[in-house]
Scaffold this active site. Structure first.
Site, PDB file in Angstrom:
ATOM      1  N   CYS A 167      31.987  39.957  45.695  1.00  0.00           N
ATOM      2  CA  CYS A 167      33.165  39.520  44.936  1.00  0.00           C
ATOM      3  C   CYS A 167      33.969  40.757  44.547  1.00  0.00           C
ATOM      4  O   CYS A 167      33.427  41.673  43.929  1.00  0.00           O
ATOM      5  CB  CYS A 167      32.730  38.760  43.685  1.00  0.00           C
ATOM      6  SG  CYS A 167      34.073  38.592  42.494  1.00  0.00           S
ATOM      7  N   HIS A 216      41.973  40.725  24.483  1.00  0.00           N
ATOM      8  CA  HIS A 216      41.871  39.516  23.654  1.00  0.00           C
ATOM      9  C   HIS A 216      42.717  39.692  22.384  1.00  0.00           C
ATOM     10  O   HIS A 216      43.420  38.779  21.962  1.00  0.00           O
ATOM     11  CB  HIS A 216      40.422  39.258  23.244  1.00  0.00           C
ATOM     12  CG  HIS A 216      39.477  39.103  24.401  1.00  0.00           C
ATOM     13  ND1 HIS A 216      38.203  39.579  24.388  1.00  0.00           N
ATOM     14  CD2 HIS A 216      39.647  38.517  25.611  1.00  0.00           C
ATOM     15  CE1 HIS A 216      37.605  39.284  25.536  1.00  0.00           C
ATOM     16  NE2 HIS A 216      38.471  38.650  26.302  1.00  0.00           N
ATOM     17  N   LYS A 232      42.218  49.636  35.482  1.00  0.00           N
ATOM     18  CA  LYS A 232      41.771  48.441  34.791  1.00  0.00           C
ATOM     19  C   LYS A 232      40.775  48.829  33.692  1.00  0.00           C
ATOM     20  O   LYS A 232      39.968  49.735  33.885  1.00  0.00           O
ATOM     21  CB  LYS A 232      41.031  47.584  35.837  1.00  0.00           C
ATOM     22  CG  LYS A 232      41.252  46.117  35.720  1.00  0.00           C
ATOM     23  CD  LYS A 232      40.621  45.436  36.925  1.00  0.00           C
ATOM     24  CE  LYS A 232      39.745  44.312  36.425  1.00  0.00           C
ATOM     25  NZ  LYS A 232      39.085  43.562  37.466  1.00  0.00           N
ATOM     26  N   LYS A 238      34.101  48.304  31.348  1.00  0.00           N
ATOM     27  CA  LYS A 238      32.943  48.971  30.744  1.00  0.00           C
ATOM     28  C   LYS A 238      32.212  49.808  31.770  1.00  0.00           C
ATOM     29  O   LYS A 238      31.679  50.858  31.444  1.00  0.00           O
ATOM     30  CB  LYS A 238      31.993  47.914  30.193  1.00  0.00           C
ATOM     31  CG  LYS A 238      32.363  47.506  28.797  1.00  0.00           C
ATOM     32  CD  LYS A 238      31.127  47.211  27.994  1.00  0.00           C
ATOM     33  CE  LYS A 238      31.517  47.095  26.526  1.00  0.00           C
ATOM     34  NZ  LYS A 238      30.737  46.132  25.819  1.00  0.00           N
ATOM     35  N   CYS A 286      32.466  34.955  38.157  1.00  0.00           N
ATOM     36  CA  CYS A 286      33.793  34.312  38.047  1.00  0.00           C
ATOM     37  C   CYS A 286      33.627  32.853  37.660  1.00  0.00           C
ATOM     38  O   CYS A 286      34.580  32.203  37.258  1.00  0.00           O
ATOM     39  CB  CYS A 286      34.525  34.287  39.382  1.00  0.00           C
ATOM     40  SG  CYS A 286      35.029  35.833  40.049  1.00  0.00           S
ATOM     41  N   CYS A 308      30.751  32.819  43.147  1.00  0.00           N
ATOM     42  CA  CYS A 308      30.494  34.015  42.328  1.00  0.00           C
ATOM     43  C   CYS A 308      30.119  33.545  40.928  1.00  0.00           C
ATOM     44  O   CYS A 308      30.953  32.991  40.220  1.00  0.00           O
ATOM     45  CB  CYS A 308      31.711  34.941  42.264  1.00  0.00           C
ATOM     46  SG  CYS A 308      31.486  36.244  41.018  1.00  0.00           S
ATOM     47  N   HIS A 357      33.927  41.478  40.697  1.00  0.00           N
ATOM     48  CA  HIS A 357      32.681  41.753  39.977  1.00  0.00           C
ATOM     49  C   HIS A 357      31.701  42.646  40.715  1.00  0.00           C
ATOM     50  O   HIS A 357      30.622  42.952  40.192  1.00  0.00           O
ATOM     51  CB  HIS A 357      32.006  40.444  39.561  1.00  0.00           C
ATOM     52  CG  HIS A 357      32.805  39.713  38.535  1.00  0.00           C
ATOM     53  ND1 HIS A 357      33.635  38.672  38.849  1.00  0.00           N
ATOM     54  CD2 HIS A 357      32.944  39.925  37.216  1.00  0.00           C
ATOM     55  CE1 HIS A 357      34.233  38.266  37.753  1.00  0.00           C
ATOM     56  NE2 HIS A 357      33.844  39.001  36.753  1.00  0.00           N
ATOM     57  N   HIS A 374      37.511  42.428  23.444  1.00  0.00           N
ATOM     58  CA  HIS A 374      38.156  43.697  23.793  1.00  0.00           C
ATOM     59  C   HIS A 374      39.645  43.620  23.510  1.00  0.00           C
ATOM     60  O   HIS A 374      40.148  42.602  23.047  1.00  0.00           O
ATOM     61  CB  HIS A 374      37.838  44.133  25.226  1.00  0.00           C
ATOM     62  CG  HIS A 374      38.404  43.253  26.298  1.00  0.00           C
ATOM     63  ND1 HIS A 374      39.749  43.201  26.581  1.00  0.00           N
ATOM     64  CD2 HIS A 374      37.800  42.397  27.139  1.00  0.00           C
ATOM     65  CE1 HIS A 374      39.946  42.357  27.563  1.00  0.00           C
ATOM     66  NE2 HIS A 374      38.779  41.842  27.908  1.00  0.00           N
TER      67      HIS A 374
HETATM   68  N1  MSP Z   1      37.565  31.790  29.027  1.00  0.00           N
HETATM   69  C1  MSP Z   1      38.635  32.042  29.901  1.00  0.00           C
HETATM   70  C2  MSP Z   1      39.909  31.394  29.405  1.00  0.00           C
HETATM   71  C3  MSP Z   1      39.792  29.917  29.221  1.00  0.00           C
HETATM   72  S1  MSP Z   1      41.244  29.269  28.510  1.00  0.00           S
HETATM   73  C4  MSP Z   1      41.074  27.656  28.668  1.00  0.00           C
HETATM   74  C5  MSP Z   1      38.883  33.545  29.996  1.00  0.00           C
HETATM   75  N2  MSP Z   1      38.435  34.283  28.999  1.00  0.00           N
HETATM   76  S2  MSP Z   1      38.503  35.884  28.882  1.00  0.00           S
HETATM   77  O1  MSP Z   1      37.660  36.262  27.778  1.00  0.00           O
HETATM   78  O2  MSP Z   1      38.237  36.497  30.138  1.00  0.00           O
HETATM   79  O3  MSP Z   1      39.946  36.202  28.376  1.00  0.00           O
HETATM   80  C6  MSP Z   1      40.972  36.169  29.249  1.00  0.00           C
HETATM   81  C7  MSP Z   1      42.270  36.618  28.579  1.00  0.00           C
HETATM   82  O4  MSP Z   1      42.139  37.861  27.886  1.00  0.00           O
HETATM   83  C8  MSP Z   1      43.301  36.921  29.604  1.00  0.00           C
HETATM   84  O5  MSP Z   1      43.892  35.805  30.122  1.00  0.00           O
HETATM   85  C9  MSP Z   1      44.242  37.747  28.801  1.00  0.00           C
HETATM   86  O6  MSP Z   1      44.924  36.889  27.934  1.00  0.00           O
HETATM   87  C10 MSP Z   1      43.303  38.616  28.037  1.00  0.00           C
HETATM   88  N3  MSP Z   1      43.007  39.872  28.731  1.00  0.00           N
HETATM   89  C11 MSP Z   1      41.818  40.261  29.264  1.00  0.00           C
HETATM   90  N4  MSP Z   1      41.936  41.551  29.692  1.00  0.00           N
HETATM   91  C12 MSP Z   1      43.157  42.008  29.464  1.00  0.00           C
HETATM   92  C13 MSP Z   1      43.799  43.263  29.569  1.00  0.00           C
HETATM   93  N5  MSP Z   1      43.224  44.346  30.053  1.00  0.00           N
HETATM   94  N6  MSP Z   1      45.069  43.342  29.121  1.00  0.00           N
HETATM   95  C14 MSP Z   1      45.703  42.284  28.543  1.00  0.00           C
HETATM   96  N7  MSP Z   1      45.111  41.128  28.425  1.00  0.00           N
HETATM   97  C15 MSP Z   1      43.913  40.881  29.013  1.00  0.00           C
HETATM   98  O7  MSP Z   1      39.490  33.968  30.958  1.00  0.00           O
END
Ligand code: MSP
Length: 672
Positions: free
Chosen positions: A155, A25, A309, A312, A139, A136, A158, A22
């Site tokens: 949670c 990322h 936030k 989906k 998480c 959870c 979630h 998304h």
């Molecule tokens: N897999 C773990 C990270 C492990 S690193 C050793 C994880 N993954 S995640 O797919 O949930 O991605 C998390 C990251 O995506 C967040 O830390 C952030 O960088 C980014 N974001 C997820 N949602 C976001 C927004 N709505 N806005 C900006 N960035 C966000 O956590």
């Protein structure tokens, strides 16, 4: 620029493969790519690492639901991430997957070290203990009772019940690292930015750190703990290790030695949601294992939509594929990095995206490039003009007070305080919007200089030829420098500007930062529009990016790929204009059992439609209803009555059921 060359590692979090990528990322990955490119321009030796986090209970569940193996699921989603990064012109050096063997071996090497490590209090850094608590699975973490919503021990992130869990686990003695972490963070040996995040983390340390369990029973999809083969290593320990395993920690590889053990900076770009793991757990684990910890972390803010936030479940998502396809990768990259300071939370709107594209890219930059190059080509017969002497002295006419003398060149390229140094400095601070704001102030000044100097007036006077040439030379040199400095954010536009300047479409190198690289007399390239304006009223591509679109075409995401083959993309769907319409009048079409003639209010006009719903609805009962119509259908003639649109309805056992709204909607409102 004369800064000492440094060896730097830039990482993104590795992303969960629970779901498709998304925009959050994309946001971090674009930032990492931009920073890497900027640092290379400053002559540093940079390694850019990203990847996917593929273990854990969630993956087991999803694979089971889909009826495929965990590995198959991971392969598909991980490929979707790589396909997306290609569309965004992301150029990483390594894409790590935690299902790789080299990762498993690296994690086990780290584990072995932890098993024999002593914490600062002299006790074992890892010990066997009993855990009981609320877990959870979404998480992949334990929750404190106070965090849960009652009833149901739900949670808060979630919206699902947590499970009461009791198991024998290995624990990491984080509590013994409190003092070390405080000193490391307070003294900026681990530099955490924005400052507010540093304070947040110090606040967590102050409250007292609890040991955390590092093995998990019941989870199968992970790296088995050698001493307890029915347990796997906690997914966060597994995931965090990627930062060293990807570099070849398992075999003490060359990249590991160069960019981690021997590097100047080990920087993690992360989201604010995962700072505890990165700023507390990870440095302490490495310290225990006798491996250098990271020394810089930057937490980006979160993107929201309508202040909420992205989720989906509530339907407010921003699809990164639609975003990149809307106006191309440069525009998407630019918007995400320019719209808000990188550490702050901000709200995404489609209209801000288009507005910024038109104002900053089509207008400011696009116009500058086309005006500067068109004039240079016209007055210089398609060649780079002569450098000449200072064209218009400060205060002279017709140049007004724009200083386009040699001091201009000096101020742009001065080693310490010139434009280039300032922009690169902003990038280095991970202040992308600051770098772009700085650059745009120059774009603005160049545009203003054109108006003030009026090259077209100079061109009328053969006596002033040298002044004209000198002005145009400085102008297109300025444009060239903007292209160099904007390249980290918009690599395509940069290389296209290089092409137009006759330098060949290529990536700028650090040498291109020097003033005066355009050779007088060299042929200029072909001028083409850089960012054509998007007209909101006629734009066919006016596709909101807040819709969910099918996954990256390159990657089939369900086993039945044939089922997705004839799906349409969002652009095709966007051609259908759906609107809310209020029925003003309705009557049966004479001679027909099924057809009813409707007059509807479409907000800006009233329309006549014919619908095949007479067997299900009494015409009188239709008046006052707000329905959904296809407003851009070609007119049709049904039993002699013209119909200008179509009413949407479902057919249940041959009976029509109209599509209506569950709240008041004004006639004419777009439905999407
Ligand atoms: N897999 C773990 C990270 C492990 S690193 C050793 C994880 N993954 S995640 O797919 O949930 O991605 C998390 C990251 O995506 C967040 O830390 C952030 O960088 C980014 N974001 C997820 N949602 C976001 C927004 N709505 N806005 C900006 N960035 C966000 O956590």
């Amino acid at each position: 620029m004369t800064v000492p060359k440094r060896t730097l590692l830039v990482t993104t979090p590795i992303y969960y493969v629970n779901d498709l990528p998304h925009v959050g990322h994309a946001y971090t990955t674009i930032a990492a790519d931009t920073l890497t490119r900027a640092r290379r321009l400053a002559r540093h030796d940079v390694f850019f690492l990203t990847g996917t986090d593929e273990h854990g209970q969630n993956i087991e569940r999803i694979a089971r639901e889909k009826g495929i193996t965990e590995q198959e699921h991971c392969d598909r989603i991980s490929a979707a991430f790589r396909a997306l990064w290609e569309r965004y012109d992301i150029r990483y050096d390594r894409f790590i997957r935690t299902t790789e063997d080299v990762h498993r071996r690296g994690v086990l090497k780290l584990w072995e070290r932890l098993r024999s490590a002593k914490a600062p209090d002299g006790r074992d850094a890892v010990y066997l203990g009993k855990y009981s608590g609320w877990y959870c699975p979404r998480c992949e973490g334990f929750k404190d009772e106070e965090e849960l919503r009652q009833p149901g021990n739900v949670c808060p992130d979630h919206e699902r019940s947590c499970e009461w869990t009791e198991e024998e686990n290995f624990f990491f003695r984080l509590s013994a690292y409190e003092g070390w972490l405080r000193e490391t963070i307070e003294g900026d040996r681990l530099l955490i930015r924005p400052e507010s995040r540093k304070n947040e983390i110090l606040g967590v340390v102050k409250q007292g750190l609890k040991d955390f369990s590092v093995s998990r029973a019941r989870v199968k999809w992970g790296i088995p703990v050698p001493e307890q083969p029915d347990h796997v290593l906690y997914v966060w320990v597994d995931a965090l290790s990627n930062y060293v395993t990807a570099l070849g920690f398992a075999d003490d590889g060359e990249a590991y030695r160069r960019y981690w053990a021997g590097g100047d900076e080990r920087l993690h770009l992360i989201g604010k949601d995962i700072i505890r793991f990165h700023c507390l757990y990870w440095p302490a684990i490495l310290e225990a294992a006798g491996v250098l910890p990271p020394n810089r972390e930057f937490a980006q803010g979160f993107i929201t939509r309508d202040g909420r936030k992205l989720s989906k479940t509530t339907g407010n998502v921003i699809d990164p594929i639609a975003l990149v396809e809307r106006l191309g990768p440069d525009a998407a990259r630019y918007f995400l990095l320019r719209e808000a300071p990188y550490g702050a939370d901000w709200d995404f709107t489609d209209s801000a995206f288009v507005a910024r594209y038109n104002a900053d890219l089509a207008n400011d930059l696009g116009n500058l490039v086309s005006r500067a190059l068109t004039m240079a080509a016209r007055y210089g017969e398609g060649k780079v003009p002569a450098r000449g002497e200072p064209p218009v002295a400060r205060g002279g006419t017709p140049g007004g007070d724009v200083d386009f003398t040699e001091t201009f060149a000096a101020s742009v390229c001065a080693p310490n305080d010139g434009l280039a140094a300032r922009v690169l400095g902003r990038y280095e601070e991970i202040d992308f919007s600051g770098a772009l704001t700085e650059l745009w102030s120059w774009v603005g000044q160049f545009n203003q200089a054109i108006v003030q100097v009026q090259p077209w007036s100079l061109a009328k006077d053969p006596q002033r030829r040298a002044e004209l040439d000198a002005f145009l030379y400085r102008l297109i040199e300025g444009v060239r420098l903007v292209a160099v400095l904007v390249a980290p954010v918009m690599p395509r536009a940069s290389s296209r500007i290089f092409g137009m300047l006759g330098l060949g479409e290529r990536e700028p190198s650090p040498d291109d930062l020097a003033w005066g690289r355009l050779a007088p007399g060299a042929p200029l390239g072909t001028i083409a529009p850089l960012f054509p304006r998007v007209d909101k009223t006629t734009d066919q591509k006016e596709t909101p990016v807040s819709e969910t679109t099918p996954p990256a075409a390159a990657t089939p995401l369900t086993p039945a790929s044939a089922a997705t083959a004839d799906r349409i993309d969002i652009a095709e769907f966007a051609r259908v204009e759906l609107r809310a319409a209020k029925v003003i009048a309705a009557e049966k079409v004479s001679g027909s059992k099924r057809l009813v003639k409707l007059q509807v209010d479409l907000g800006t006009e009233s329309r006549q439609l014919v619908a095949g719903i007479a067997e299900s609805y009494d015409p009188a009962a239709l008046v006052g209803k707000t329905v959904v119509v296809v407003a851009n259908l070609k007119p049709a003639n049904l039993m002699g009555v013209e119909s200008n649109g179509m009413v949407l309805a479902a057919a249940i056992d041959g009976k029509a059921v109209l599509c209506t709204f569950d709240a008041e909607v004004a006639p004419g409102t777009k439905v999407k």
